[in-house]
Design a protein around this motif. Structure first.
Motif, PDB file in Angstrom:
ATOM      1  N   ILE A   5      -1.037  -8.837   4.651  1.00 31.91           N
ATOM      2  CA  ILE A   5      -0.945  -7.374   4.633  1.00 31.91           C
ATOM      3  C   ILE A   5      -0.738  -6.836   3.221  1.00 31.91           C
ATOM      4  N   ASN A   6       0.094  -7.528   2.458  1.00 25.82           N
ATOM      5  CA  ASN A   6       0.497  -7.021   1.144  1.00 25.82           C
ATOM      6  C   ASN A   6      -0.320  -7.583  -0.010  1.00 25.82           C
TER       7      ASN A   6
ATOM      8  N   SER B 234       1.704  -8.258  -6.758  1.00 23.09           N
ATOM      9  CA  SER B 234       2.380  -7.877  -5.522  1.00 23.09           C
ATOM     10  C   SER B 234       3.299  -9.034  -5.154  1.00 23.09           C
ATOM     11  N   ILE B 235       4.588  -8.806  -5.264  1.00 27.85           N
ATOM     12  CA  ILE B 235       5.579  -9.883  -5.136  1.00 27.85           C
ATOM     13  C   ILE B 235       6.346  -9.719  -3.835  1.00 27.85           C
ATOM     14  N   GLY B 236       6.304 -10.742  -2.988  1.00 28.65           N
ATOM     15  CA  GLY B 236       7.026 -10.721  -1.723  1.00 28.65           C
ATOM     16  C   GLY B 236       8.359 -11.429  -1.848  1.00 28.65           C
TER      17      GLY B 236
ATOM     18  N   PRO C 298      -4.004   2.151  -6.563  1.00 25.36           N
ATOM     19  CA  PRO C 298      -4.003   0.710  -6.275  1.00 25.36           C
ATOM     20  C   PRO C 298      -4.689  -0.132  -7.340  1.00 25.36           C
ATOM     21  N   THR C 299      -5.625   0.439  -8.087  1.00 23.08           N
ATOM     22  CA  THR C 299      -6.314  -0.347  -9.114  1.00 23.08           C
ATOM     23  C   THR C 299      -5.424  -0.642 -10.311  1.00 23.08           C
TER      24      THR C 299
ATOM     25  N   GLY D 239       0.815  -1.214   0.000  1.00 22.39           N
ATOM     26  CA  GLY D 239       0.000   0.000   0.000  1.00 22.39           C
ATOM     27  C   GLY D 239       0.841   1.254   0.000  1.00 22.39           C
ATOM     28  N   GLY D 240       1.969   1.219   0.696  1.00 23.11           N
ATOM     29  CA  GLY D 240       2.872   2.362   0.726  1.00 23.11           C
ATOM     30  C   GLY D 240       3.477   2.667  -0.629  1.00 23.11           C
TER      31      GLY D 240
END
Length: 431
Positions: free
Chosen positions: A320-321, A261-263, A255-256, A245-246
């Motif tokens: 969270i991510n 989203s890669i951890g 965000p759209t 989100g940051g």
């Protein structure tokens, strides 16, 4: 083409730079959306090691436009030192773009960072002393200096004067330091104005226009999930939001528009500085991981604290991510360890926890509950498919994926860019 976010899933130093560099030849823009020169990336290309602090890892890919976003705090001497170092090694830096809204780390921020840490004594956070926290404090307190202010000497002087009115009271009366002169700061910052000017643009417009044209924008978060000021192990955290989100806030990309989203997660766990660490090892295996994994901070030179893999942390980070993929790094470091414990729960005062405890007190008192898998002794550095891994190494990867509840799309088996097993394509669609 939507945007992609890369986020550290632990306490940093997971290998985000390598993951960014791995995708570098297939993306058009690489953005640093948060942090400052307190967090570094080590990237190895063709056996040559590059240590990056402020610059995005995409700077090493010739066709990529690297961008320092509005959420970053910029130490100007450190920025130009890094640019000059790369230029001396033949890396072009003229493509670099910097947000006019990014804040500047002033010398008094660094002074305050260091004296505050000493003043805290045993309660010290373990900061890098680079002035990052005080710069973000000024940003939130509306006393900050932005990059664009360097192009208006009158505005810059007014802002420095306003900031120093408060800072000098603290430095002189509380910390017994000399007052900082306004001219000393303004003159020091203005000397960088013309060198900055060619790089400074409206990066929000730049990046959204790129997405409209169908180009790929990759955002690489500094630090990591558990250093996030909202979601991390507070107060032992950084001063920004290095979560997915940051990345939106720090880049101006909505965000759209984010599709992946890669951890990034290390095959064991490390952290630098103070704070709770349930799986920390203070024995020969901790020393082994530190030595074999070369676990020393890029920026600080401080040894990293090392411990076994903590699956509860990773599952929380996935939550969270909203991770769509995980990249597992440094699997090779575990080679030769006969048994590999994985933390699958916490015991807190006799109560079993299968998720991250709600309070810091509970997390501080958490005792890991381990599940143990057999290790392997074979060299895995040449593996390029999961099938190339020894059976026990493959089972370890599969178990981590199962515990995370998120697919592992790539596995690092060595430090170089090429030392990677690709399981699933990390881009939303083939280019």
């Amino acid at each position: 083409m939507p945007a992609i976010v890369i986020v550290g899933a632990q306490w940093g130093d997971e290998g985000k730079g390598k993951a960014t560099d791995l995708l570098g030849e297939r993306v058009d823009y690489v953005v640093k959306p948060n942090g400052g020169n307190n967090a570094g990336h080590t990237v190895v290309v063709g056996g040559e090691k590059f240590e990056l602090k402020l610059l995005p890892a995409g700077i090493l890919s010739p066709q990529v436009t690297p961008v320092i976003g509005n959420g970053v705090v910029v130490n100007l001497p450190a920025l130009f030192e890094e640019i000059e170092t790369l230029a001396s090694r033949g890396v072009a830096t003229d493509r670099l773009r910097i947000s006019a809204n990014a804040h500047v780390v002033a010398p008094y921020h660094q002074t305050l960072d260091k004296v505050t840490e000493r003043f805290l004594g045993k309660r010290a956070i373990g900061t890098t002393g680079r002035g990052i926290g005080p710069a973000y404090m000024d940003k939130a307190g509306r006393l900050g200096i932005r990059v664009q202010d360097l192009f208006d000497a009158s505005i810059l002087r007014q802002k420095v004067e306003g900031a120093l009115r408060q800072k000098n009271e603290l430095l002189v009366k509380l910390y017994n330091r000399r007052a900082v002169e306004i001219d000393e700061i303004t003159d020091g910052l203005l000397q960088y104005a013309e060198r900055l000017r060619p790089h400074v643009v409206d990066t929000t417009l730049l990046l959204n226009d790129a997405l409209d044209r169908g180009e790929v924008v990759l955002m690489e978060g500094g630090q990591a999930t558990f250093l996030d000021v909202d979601h991390g192990t507070y107060p032992f955290v950084t001063s920004s939001n290095p979560t997915a989100g940051g990345a939106c806030t720090g880049s101006g990309i909505g965000p759209t528009r984010i599709d992946r989203s890669i951890g990034i997660v290390k095959a064991y766990t490390t952290r630098v500085g103070a704070g709770p660490f349930p799986t920390e090892l203070e024995d020969e295996w901790g020393e082994h991981l530190q030595r074999v994994g070369h676990e020393v901070g890029v920026n600080t030179g401080r040894p990293r604290r090392c411990g076994w893999y903590d699956s509860l942390m990773i599952r929380h980070a996935v939550r969270i991510n909203g991770f769509t993929d995980l990249v597992l790094t440094k699997l090779d470091v575990l080679t030769g360890i006969p048994e590999l414990p994985i933390c699958v729960g916490y015991d807190v005062d006799g109560v079993r926890h299968d998720t991250m405890p709600m309070t810091q007190t509970e997390f501080h008192h958490a005792v890991p509950v381990y599940e143990t898998l057999p290790g392997w002794s074979e060299d895995i550095s040449g593996a390029r498919r999961l099938e190339d891994l020894p059976t026990n190494a493959r089972r370890y990867v599969e178990r981590l994926e199962e515990l995370a509840g998120c697919r592992i799309s790539a596995v690092g088996v060595g430090p170089d860019r090429a030392d990677t097993i690709t399981v699933h394509d990390l881009l939303p669609e083939s280019r």
